[in-house]
Design an enzyme around this catalytic site. Structure first.
Site, PDB file in Angstrom:
ATOM      1  N   ASN A 118      -3.850  -1.263   6.279  1.00 39.69           N
ATOM      2  CA  ASN A 118      -2.548  -0.888   5.753  1.00 39.69           C
ATOM      3  C   ASN A 118      -2.565   0.461   5.030  1.00 39.69           C
ATOM      4  O   ASN A 118      -1.566   1.170   5.019  1.00 39.69           O
ATOM      5  CB  ASN A 118      -2.035  -1.975   4.802  1.00 39.69           C
ATOM      6  CG  ASN A 118      -1.731  -3.280   5.544  1.00 39.69           C
ATOM      7  OD1 ASN A 118      -1.417  -3.263   6.733  1.00 39.69           O
ATOM      8  ND2 ASN A 118      -1.835  -4.408   4.857  1.00 39.69           N
ATOM      9  N   GLU A 157      -8.420 -15.279  -4.791  1.00 41.59           N
ATOM     10  CA  GLU A 157      -9.397 -14.833  -3.794  1.00 41.59           C
ATOM     11  C   GLU A 157      -9.728 -15.941  -2.806  1.00 41.59           C
ATOM     12  O   GLU A 157      -9.736 -17.115  -3.156  1.00 41.59           O
ATOM     13  CB  GLU A 157     -10.720 -14.471  -4.507  1.00 41.59           C
ATOM     14  CG  GLU A 157     -10.920 -13.005  -4.737  1.00 41.59           C
ATOM     15  CD  GLU A 157     -12.296 -12.712  -5.336  1.00 41.59           C
ATOM     16  OE1 GLU A 157     -12.852 -13.583  -6.048  1.00 41.59           O
ATOM     17  OE2 GLU A 157     -12.809 -11.610  -5.082  1.00 41.59           O
ATOM     18  N   SER A 199       1.593  -9.945  -0.555  1.00 39.07           N
ATOM     19  CA  SER A 199       1.161  -8.550  -0.515  1.00 39.07           C
ATOM     20  C   SER A 199       1.459  -7.813   0.784  1.00 39.07           C
ATOM     21  O   SER A 199       1.593  -6.593   0.788  1.00 39.07           O
ATOM     22  CB  SER A 199      -0.337  -8.492  -0.797  1.00 39.07           C
ATOM     23  OG  SER A 199      -1.013  -9.439   0.008  1.00 39.07           O
ATOM     24  N   THR A 259      -8.352   9.984   4.941  1.00 45.00           N
ATOM     25  CA  THR A 259      -8.890   8.715   4.466  1.00 45.00           C
ATOM     26  C   THR A 259      -9.534   7.989   5.633  1.00 45.00           C
ATOM     27  O   THR A 259      -9.341   8.372   6.794  1.00 45.00           O
ATOM     28  CB  THR A 259      -7.814   7.822   3.813  1.00 45.00           C
ATOM     29  OG1 THR A 259      -8.458   6.836   3.000  1.00 45.00           O
ATOM     30  CG2 THR A 259      -6.944   7.107   4.853  1.00 45.00           C
ATOM     31  N   ALA A 297     -16.479 -14.423  -0.222  1.00 44.78           N
ATOM     32  CA  ALA A 297     -15.380 -13.452  -0.387  1.00 44.78           C
ATOM     33  C   ALA A 297     -14.871 -13.440  -1.825  1.00 44.78           C
ATOM     34  O   ALA A 297     -14.196 -12.495  -2.231  1.00 44.78           O
ATOM     35  CB  ALA A 297     -14.237 -13.773   0.577  1.00 44.78           C
ATOM     36  N   SER A 313      -8.761   1.223   8.732  1.00 44.95           N
ATOM     37  CA  SER A 313      -8.100   0.771   9.948  1.00 44.95           C
ATOM     38  C   SER A 313      -6.952  -0.148   9.572  1.00 44.95           C
ATOM     39  O   SER A 313      -6.347  -0.776  10.420  1.00 44.95           O
ATOM     40  CB  SER A 313      -9.085   0.046  10.857  1.00 44.95           C
ATOM     41  OG  SER A 313      -9.644  -1.035  10.164  1.00 44.95           O
ATOM     42  N   LYS A 368       0.811  -1.224   0.000  1.00 47.16           N
ATOM     43  CA  LYS A 368       0.000   0.000   0.000  1.00 47.16           C
ATOM     44  C   LYS A 368       0.847   1.277   0.000  1.00 47.16           C
ATOM     45  O   LYS A 368       0.353   2.347  -0.386  1.00 47.16           O
ATOM     46  CB  LYS A 368      -0.916   0.011   1.225  1.00 47.16           C
ATOM     47  CG  LYS A 368      -1.957  -1.095   1.212  1.00 47.16           C
ATOM     48  CD  LYS A 368      -3.223  -0.647   0.513  1.00 47.16           C
ATOM     49  CE  LYS A 368      -4.301  -1.727   0.597  1.00 47.16           C
ATOM     50  NZ  LYS A 368      -5.515  -1.350  -0.127  1.00 47.16           N
ATOM     51  N   GLN A 401      -1.835   3.481   7.433  1.00 44.14           N
ATOM     52  CA  GLN A 401      -0.430   3.689   7.767  1.00 44.14           C
ATOM     53  C   GLN A 401       0.367   4.154   6.552  1.00 44.14           C
ATOM     54  O   GLN A 401       1.310   4.940   6.683  1.00 44.14           O
ATOM     55  CB  GLN A 401       0.182   2.411   8.321  1.00 44.14           C
ATOM     56  CG  GLN A 401      -0.306   2.117   9.737  1.00 44.14           C
ATOM     57  CD  GLN A 401       0.544   1.072  10.416  1.00 44.14           C
ATOM     58  OE1 GLN A 401       1.741   1.232  10.566  1.00 44.14           O
ATOM     59  NE2 GLN A 401      -0.097  -0.003  10.825  1.00 44.14           N
ATOM     60  N   ASN A 441       1.457  -7.655   7.795  1.00 43.48           N
ATOM     61  CA  ASN A 441       1.017  -7.000   9.017  1.00 43.48           C
ATOM     62  C   ASN A 441       0.103  -7.879   9.862  1.00 43.48           C
ATOM     63  O   ASN A 441      -1.122  -7.739   9.879  1.00 43.48           O
ATOM     64  CB  ASN A 441       0.373  -5.650   8.687  1.00 43.48           C
ATOM     65  CG  ASN A 441       1.435  -4.642   8.301  1.00 43.48           C
ATOM     66  OD1 ASN A 441       2.584  -4.740   8.742  1.00 43.48           O
ATOM     67  ND2 ASN A 441       1.095  -3.676   7.472  1.00 43.48           N
TER      68      ASN A 441
END
Lengths: 417, 417
Positions: free
Chosen positions: B128, B265, B377, B123, B271, B126, B96, B131, B380
């Protein structure tokens, strides 16, 4: 293995030759940096806020006893930029591949490939050296006999077998294991490749320092705008010491460069045999410890000892406790995103939590600070083992108590949380 | 953010320009390979032995219904060499950072730095993106307002504050969050920087594909002796798709190169909205799922949708279940030694366990096989969260039962183990 007296001298040039020999077989593992850990390492332990990561104050340094303890304890503020050498991403998951490929390559040069293939190689290990030798042997189509204790975990046995090695079982004491090795040598003529106490192994392990040295120069040149001062390169390296093959190899590789080399050890149950030995000026030959840094439970070998006691080669050894190792392990994973085994977290733990070492860096580096290489020696652990370290299985007996209520009804209470 | 109509066109050249703009601020993250995972991915699921790693058979592919299921199921044997792009080691621990630095850089170019500093950016996130925007804003000395739900975990709040951002709390529904954003915009004039549905974000996220493309060429040239056929470079890339900013950026970056791009996915509780949407030829606008791949719970945005539905840009989307994600997560850690968040394990899970995808690779790649880029990706997560996934905390209530014995004495029994 080759006669020690016939091995190349333990010099930087020999490490360079070793690197040339093995580099086609090994990974040039990445070097990564982490802003958050840099900030944490450059903040006094007493001033770290809980949200910035684990806060595990170090034991007071011995000389604190001579000073105003309250004012000075945990206040060291070295300025450091850390460069992680990811040997956890080396083939077989640890630096050991370097020494094994080098030792086997030298053996083939000396005896000829036909002779080595006919006789094979043998070692006793249930750890990373076993898989490293098995891989090197498979690569050169040489039979490998690995003596492992019967009680080894099945995944390690199958992992070694998956590399094509002939696994032979033994009892778990060192006498029992060595007896089986002697037996294999008699029957097959196989050559013993020891895990650390041999020049060819030491030279091979040292090759990672040559890569790290150059990679840091390249990174500093490319990332000047990220706020890293464009200093020349590395000022220091911290590496774990168990048997000492790697640390003494790194000392050898970097001699004459001006880069200081430090060793890092766990201190649980006397695992800091090298640190103690240096103070007593005598190699400690037996260690019995169950530190979570299980790759560092070994006493230092004789040849490594002769190198690490040379003050022109090694600048010092520092140790850390189990909580500090766990905290560094957590930071390496959560912040640098590197999956490492506990042994590999020990150098970072020294940098973050050993106050005596931190004072030394502050004093010697001055405000400009140091670029410090941190050797992440291996990553051979499992998510289950990590889960057990950070979320120990709950013992039901300790957590609940049942009593009988006033009316004879059952009452179950949670004790603790 | 810039008016969409005034943004650069969504082309490879625009991604190259974006890369030039941001590369001084981001890490060129490493690309790593792993022999063991290559072997596993190139072995039919039905023939994998337990010791080689998790064995999680995939759901039967839809067209299996037309065939002799027993003979063909799980027998696909693609020949693949995987290249892991370590965006878990990107700044702030996820890709990100790329989009945030690009979007803010473009905004500064358009409005001038003084104007952007005066107004600031805002923005709601909560995760990535929060931050990442906070980091980019701090770097350019621009105020950043981040709207976070009151129920966010304290570590995420303090992490965002540590980047110097002004954290503003809101309720947890999207209506409540957006109301607070509108309020901040009114009061401060701050510009909204959305997490994925904007060309500047998409172009920024696509830059990782340019690096990966070149890094694989370099690796193949340097490692020819490691047994990797010296093919030209990448044949395909698999990336996760949540909001679709990254996947559509990668599609854009690689268009015209001949490198096929696939999306990955989770399929838990719907999802896999992008996969289903592609089949129904209609974007799904709402998703409600608690997949462990928590970065991929979002429906695809409008602009990303217009890209991923273009067959000249995206070759297909494939999904996996929760067990398959966990198994891939374990392998990435234990074998490739990379600490990643569950969302980042989804592309590897598709490669290892989605039989339909594996059949496609076998068919299209032929015996020579493919070099496949796998986008990791982000990283965290915490060791505690990983521990909870692999060793779920024991609920004491479910594990013990207390009864009253025949004589009224207390009896506590362990149930289960």
């Amino acid at each position: 293995m080759a006669e020690v007296s016939l091995c190349p001298p333990l010099t930087r040039e020999s490490v360079q030759a070793a690197h040339k020999r093995i580099k086609q077989y090994i990974h040039r593992t990445p070097v990564v940096t982490c802003d958050t850990i840099n900030t944490l390492a450059s903040t006094p332990q007493s001033k770290r806020c809980p949200s910035s990561g684990p806060n595990v104050l170090s034991e007071p340094a011995p000389h604190d006893l001579r000073l105003d303890v309250k004012a000075t304890r945990y206040s060291a503020e070295p300025n450091v930029r850390l460069f992680f050498k990811c040997e956890n991403q080396q083939r077989i998951g640890a630096f050991k591949a370097r020494g094994a490929f080098h030792a086997l390559g030298r053996l083939i040069d000396e005896q000829g490939i036909d002779e080595v293939r006919r006789k094979g190689v043998v070692t006793h290990s249930s750890g990373n050296h076993a898989q490293a030798l098995a891989l090197a042997a498979r690569t050169h189509d040489v039979p490998a006999h690995i003596v492992m204790p019967t009680i080894s975990t099945p995944s390690k046995i199958s992992g070694t077998q998956a590399q094509g090695a002939n696994v032979i079982f033994s009892g778990s004491t060192s006498d029992e294991r060595e007896a089986v090795v002697v037996d294999v040598m008699k029957k097959t003529g196989a050559t013993l490749v020891p895990p650390y106490d041999h020049p060819d192994i030491i030279l091979g392990q040292g090759t990672q320092a040559l890569e790290l040295e150059q990679q840091v120069i390249d990174l500093l040149a490319g990332n000047a705008k990220l706020g890293v001062p464009s200093k020349h390169g590395l000022d220091a390296v911290i590496a774990p010491i168990g048997g000492g093959g790697m640390l003494s190899g790194i000392c050898t590789a970097l001699q004459g460069t001006g880069i200081k080399v430090f060793g890092a050890e766990p201190n649980f149950e006397g695992a800091n045999d090298a640190e103690i030995g240096l103070k007593q000026n005598k190699r400690i030959e037996k260690v019995k410890t169950l530190t979570i840094a299980d790759g560092l439970r070994t006493p230092v070998g004789e040849i490594p000892w002769s190198i690490v006691t040379d003050k022109s080669k090694l600048a010092g050894i520092y140790s850390v406790n189990e909580d500090q190792i766990k905290a560094a392990l957590r930071l390496a994973m959560e912040r640098a995103k590197l999956f490492i085994e506990p042994s590999a977290a020990v150098p970072l733990a020294v940098m973050l939590y050993n106050e005596e070492f931190r004072e030394l860096v502050q004093r010697e580096a001055g405000p400009g600070g140091w670029n410090v290489g941190i050797i992440l020696s291996g990553g051979n652990t499992t998510v289950d083992a990590i889960a057990a370290i950070f979320a120990p299985p709950v013992k039901v007996e300790q957590r609940t108590q049942a009593t009988v209520g006033a009316n004879g009804e059952k009452v179950v209470e949670n004790v603790a949380g």
